[in-house]
Design an enzyme around this catalytic site. Structure first.
Site, PDB file in Angstrom:
ATOM      1  N   CYS A   1      -4.870  -6.594   1.792  1.00 51.88           N
ATOM      2  CA  CYS A   1      -5.828  -5.385   1.466  1.00 51.88           C
ATOM      3  C   CYS A   1      -4.642  -4.459   1.640  1.00 51.88           C
ATOM      4  O   CYS A   1      -4.360  -2.976   1.953  1.00 51.88           O
ATOM      5  CB  CYS A   1      -6.643  -4.798   2.513  1.00 51.88           C
TER       6      CYS A   1
ATOM      7  N   CYS B   1      -6.636  -1.453   2.360  1.00 47.31           N
ATOM      8  CA  CYS B   1      -6.901  -0.542   3.835  1.00 47.31           C
ATOM      9  C   CYS B   1      -5.074  -0.301   4.375  1.00 47.31           C
ATOM     10  O   CYS B   1      -5.339   0.337   5.002  1.00 47.31           O
ATOM     11  CB  CYS B   1      -7.250  -2.072   4.940  1.00 47.31           C
ATOM     12  N   ASP B   2      -4.338  -1.363   3.917  1.00 47.18           N
ATOM     13  CA  ASP B   2      -2.939  -0.714   4.777  1.00 47.18           C
ATOM     14  C   ASP B   2      -1.894   0.235   4.030  1.00 47.18           C
ATOM     15  O   ASP B   2      -1.049   0.966   4.602  1.00 47.18           O
ATOM     16  CB  ASP B   2      -2.747  -1.745   4.519  1.00 47.18           C
TER      17      ASP B   2
END
Ligand code: NAP
Length: 311
Positions: A136, A139-140
């Site tokens: 993801c 997200c990261d």
């Protein structure tokens, strides 16, 4: 004393776009409906930065789109519970849905459990997940400001997430096992035009390297057989998905890839059991098509309940 199971007309398992659309239609059709979600509503789109191909909505954050869909459905009476489903079984003419928080009974069940990302299956991947291995970028990616990172895959997800990652990383190398991308033309044009995006063709990852955190990838060129080590701080893996339909096994007909087989009304071969979105065979795997699937399944479930449970 055993707790009595809560009774519903429709139980929807899975809160992605198909489940949310089914929830809107079933609840607005005045069927008592609950949507069960084990994590966050939205499914794959909740991890997508920008959705720009949902007709009528030029550009929206995936998480926000899912939250809007949920609020819209709840305004018509959809209930939602955040629990995992452990089993689904026949209870006479109805369905018993066993969850982490008790049992439910339903006249019809719509399975919209979607799909989960594929793993590379190479040494180091599992051990370093969350330590530089990610599925993801939304997200990261922000953790890797100014650093060199890799993206694996050649589809829409790889390019879209790779382009997102260029907002933070200094250099993003897309590693693809062939010499041509599968992704849509518009994403290819954007990726090739972005100076931070680089491409490594005909190459596969053999190992993710690093002790505490990812430090590099061991690569192999599938044409020449040559091996190489590429230093990177992170690897984002986007190599497709597989359906989340294990609990349908033995209940309804499925294809070899584990997708539920459905007719034009999203009905499985078992009365009162419907499957919609990425979990079914031949899904176009788009937000818009999943929404259409969910709507179709809710209308079919409504007709099924009227015919099978006359007042
Ligand atoms: P996908 O289209 O199935 O692409 C997967 C990519 O990973 C392919 O390029 C494939 O290579 C590669 N791959 C598969 N297994 C591999 C392995 N073991 N090692 C290395 N590479 C491997 O998956 P996706 O990109 O996740 O997209 C899924 C669906 O969602 C698609 O229908 C896509 O259109 C849709 N989607 C749309 C958007 C958008 O419209 N903006 C964004 C994201 C996703 P090959 O090409 O050689 O098979």
């Amino acid at each position: 004393m055993a707790e009595t199971a809560k009774e519903y007309d429709v139980v929807i398992i899975g809160g992605g776009p198909a489940g949310l659309a089914a929830g809107l239609y079933a609840a607005r059709g005045r069927r008592r409906t609950v949507l069960l979600e084990k994590g966050v509503v939205g499914g794959q789109i909740s991890l997508t930065d920008i959705v720009e191909n949902y007709p009528g909505v030029p550009s929206v954050n995936g998480f926000d789109l899912a939250q809007t869909m949920l609020k819209q459905a709840e305004s018509y009476g959809l209930e939602s519970e955040y629990v995992p489903v452990s089993a689904l079984e026949r209870a006479g003419k109805r369905w018993r849905v066993r969850t982490g928080a008790g049992e439910l009974l339903a006249k019809a069940v719509i399975v919209t459990t979607g799909a989960d990302y594929n793993r590379l299956g190479v040494p180091g991947e599992e051990r370093l997940t969350g330590r530089g291995v990610s599925y993801c970028a939304t997200c990261d990616a922000a953790f890797f400001k100014g650093q060199e990172v890799a993206v694996v895959g050649g589809g829409d997800a790889a390019l879209e997430e790779g382009l997102f990652t260029t907002r933070f990383a200094g250099k993003v190398t897309v590693i693809h096992r062939r010499d041509a991308l599968r992704a849509s033309r518009i994403l290819q044009e954007r990726a090739f035009a972005n100076p931070k995006m680089h491409f490594l063709w005909n190459t596969v990852v053999e190992e993710v390297l690093g002790e505490e955190f990812v430090t590099g990838l061991r690569l192999r060129n599938v044409v020449t057989g040559a091996e190489d080590v590429m230093p990177v701080a992170a690897v984002f893996v986007f190599i497709g998905h597989h359906p989340n339909a294990d609990f349908l096994r033995g209940l309804a007909a499925m294809d070899g890839g584990g997708h539920a087989l459905v007719d034009d009304w999203m009905a499985t071969d078992v009365p009162g059991l419907f499957a919609a979105g990425d979990v079914r065979q031949n899904s176009a795997r788009q937000v818009a098509s999943s929404v259409g699937d969910g709507v179709t399944a809710a209308i079919a479930a409504d007709h099924y309940i009227s015919a099978s449970f006359p007042d």
